[in-house]
Write a protein that holds these residues in place. Structure first.
Motif: not given
Ligand code: GAP
Length: 533
Positions: A48, A284, A287-292, A434, A436, A533
């Motif tokens: 990422d 940025r 947000q990475w932690y939120l997305d995961l 998650h 991923r 995804k």
């Protein structure tokens, strides 16, 4: 937390290091599932932040397009690196020793309460936090004053829990593991860098240190990267790898370890735009932690107050997580995003810097010579377009892979009810990782070990194996196999059953919703990939 620790051991996520010899405090081994989880975290970060980054367009919120490259520097570097960076002089913790229990504590991590009883006022210290700290201090005060629990009303508490750092006179302090007063020593400094010796001779000449952070490897290679690639400011260099700190009180599972992995970016930009870049990276990385999958209410982005800022920093924010071992309302650091100005490149050019008023100047010894000489190499940057030469400013998002793994595990751990093979709701433990990050993306089962079902399941397994990590299991009741995969965090289970023999379809079961649906057996790879995804 105890349940999670037990799961990590039982299912092979984490083991105490050298466990058969009694373990080694502050060191942890990742088992077969843990190693995949941590690798997935590192790969998600690298993918990422570095490989999937498109340098031709400005991502949302970024002041401009920028480039990202990687680096892998050595763990042991020239000792002068740590002298100029400030780690040699400044990277220490204060500790207090207990003369009675022979235990050592980090000065800033002890807290306690003032209490008065039987005409005496004492400070009861504890390492515990939150509610546990309140209970422990009461228990210790009762024991000290020789009172029973039902006489607790004879204890007159004077104020809430406060840090030991607020106590001036240690003669009134009851140490966390002591029975008598005044056993704690005055705080003493303790350097956190692990010392080692290069070569066979030993001796002070050959002293070196295991790196306490990966960042310095990036700064000392700034010029190499500029000269060997076509990167231009603004750009970032990313590095991940082991770091070592001789922590005085390693604790809270892997949270504070002595050997751990960092994932760091040093982002170089023009001084006039550095504030905007700092704001971008703050957001940025959050947000990475939120997305995961870390939940908003347990994750926060906290700006440091001016008193908290490091000696070099013009602004720092921490991404913090409410780990379950902390007291209510308390958060632990996952990542720091620091605006470091030109401190690091200047230090490695000119020598160790110290603050003088609003400026940083080279620290001098009694003879007026630099206390620690820099490399003397030119680490300025020349912008070919504007014809300007300057020392870039640095924004540093610095994360810990082990702390991230711990936070993802804490967040994922759930206990709920799921129907067993007879449809009866039964308690289950599930890791809602998650996809991923999940060690295995899918498991493949034949419902029973006969009627050709294992053969079909093995074919599916063989077809999926090159695409993503899959697990094959044909032993035991299918319900138990599902439970094992739930505990391992596997998001999907594919089952070959009687109907497969009739129409060539298999069931896919979703770990979190428990929904089951059928797809053609040759489509299940595509179906799972779509959901990953
Ligand atoms: N280069 C800046 C730097 O190293 P830091 O706040 O000391 O900053 C960055 O460390 C991250 O490294 C922390 O946010 C944390 O995730 C991780 N980390 C630091 N000390 C650690 C320890 N003893 N055990 C596990 N992770 C640690």
């Amino acid at each position: 937390m105890d349940d999670l620790v037990a799961l990590c051991k039982r299912r092979g996520f984490l083991f105490p290091s050298s466990e058969i010899y009694g373990g080694l405090n502050g060191f942890w081994d990742y088992g077969p599932l843990g190693v995949e989880l941590k690798r997935n975290i590192r790969e998600a970060w690298w993918h990422d932040m570095v490989t999937s980054h498109n340098e031709l367009v400005a991502p949302p919120g970024a002041p401009a397009p920028y480039e990202m490259v990687g680096l892998d520097s050595t763990i042991i570097m020239h000792p002068q690196v740590w002298k100029c960076s400030g780690h040699y002089d400044l990277f220490h913790d204060y500790m207090v020793d207990c003369r009675e229990s022979k235990k050592r504590y980090r000065y800033d991590q002890l807290q306690g309460r003032w209490v008065e009883a039987k005409g005496q006022r004492i400070f009861v210290a504890t390492e515990a936090q939150g509610e546990e700290a309140l209970q422990e201090t009461e228990h210790k005060a009762l024991r000290y004053f020789n009172l029973r629990s039902k006489q607790a009303d004879q204890l007159h508490w004077d104020g809430p829990l406060v840090p030991l750092t607020t106590v001036a006179d240690f003669s009134q302090v009851l140490g966390p593991d002591a029975k008598t007063l005044g056993t704690l020593t005055e705080p003493r400094e303790f350097n956190l860098m692990f010392k080692t010796y290069i070569g066979a001779l030993g001796g002070e000449e050959s002293v070196a240190f295991l790196r306490p952070e990966t960042a310095q490897g990036i700064f000392v290679n700034f010029k190499n990267v500029l000269d060997s690639t076509r990167v231009r400011v603004p750009f970032g260099i990313a590095q991940m790898g082991k770091s070592f700190r001789n922590e005085i009180t390693p604790r809270n599972f892997t949270f504070r370890s002595r050997e751990f992995e960092q994932m760091e970016i040093e982002f170089f930009c023009h001084p006039s735009t550095s504030r905007a870049w700092y704001e971008y990276w703050r957001q940025r990385r959050y947000q990475w932690y939120l997305d995961l999958g870390l939940a908003g209410e347990r994750l926060r982005l906290r700006d440091h107050s001016p008193e908290e800022l490091s000696h070099y920093s013009c602004g720092t924010a921490d991404i913090e997580y409410a780990f379950p071992f902390l007291g209510p309302g308390e958060f632990g650091e996952l990542e720091g995003i620091a605006h470091r100005g030109d401190f690091d490149l200047r230090s490695h050019m000119e020598g160790k810097l110290v603050r003088q008023g609003n400026e940083f100047v080279v620290q001098r010894d009694g003879d007026g010579k630099p206390r620690y000489r820099g490399s003397g190499k030119d680490l300025t940057y020349f912008d070919e377009v504007t014809r300007e030469r300057y020392i870039p400013h640095v924004i540093e998002p610095s994360a810990g892979a082990d702390r991230a793994a711990l936070a993802f595990l804490c967040e994922a751990y759930c206990e709920d009810l799921a129907p067993d093979e007879h449809g009866v709701p039964t308690p289950r433990v599930v890791l809602k990782l998650h996809p991923r990050l999940a060690p295995f993306k899918a498991a493949v089962f034949p419902l029973v070990r006969k009627d050709g079902m294992p053969e079909i399941a093995r074919e599916i397994y063989a077809a999926l194996k090159p695409c993503f990590p899959v697990f094959y299991d044909e032993k035991g009741a299918v319900g138990r196999r599902y439970r094992r995969q739930d505990e391992a965090g596997t998001p999907f289970c594919i089952t070959v059953d009687g109907q497969t023999l009739v129409d060539g379809t298999v069931t896919i079961r979703d770990r979190d919703t428990l929904r089951q649906w059928r797809v053609k057996k040759e489509d299940c790879g595509q179906e799972i990939a779509r959901h990953l995804k």
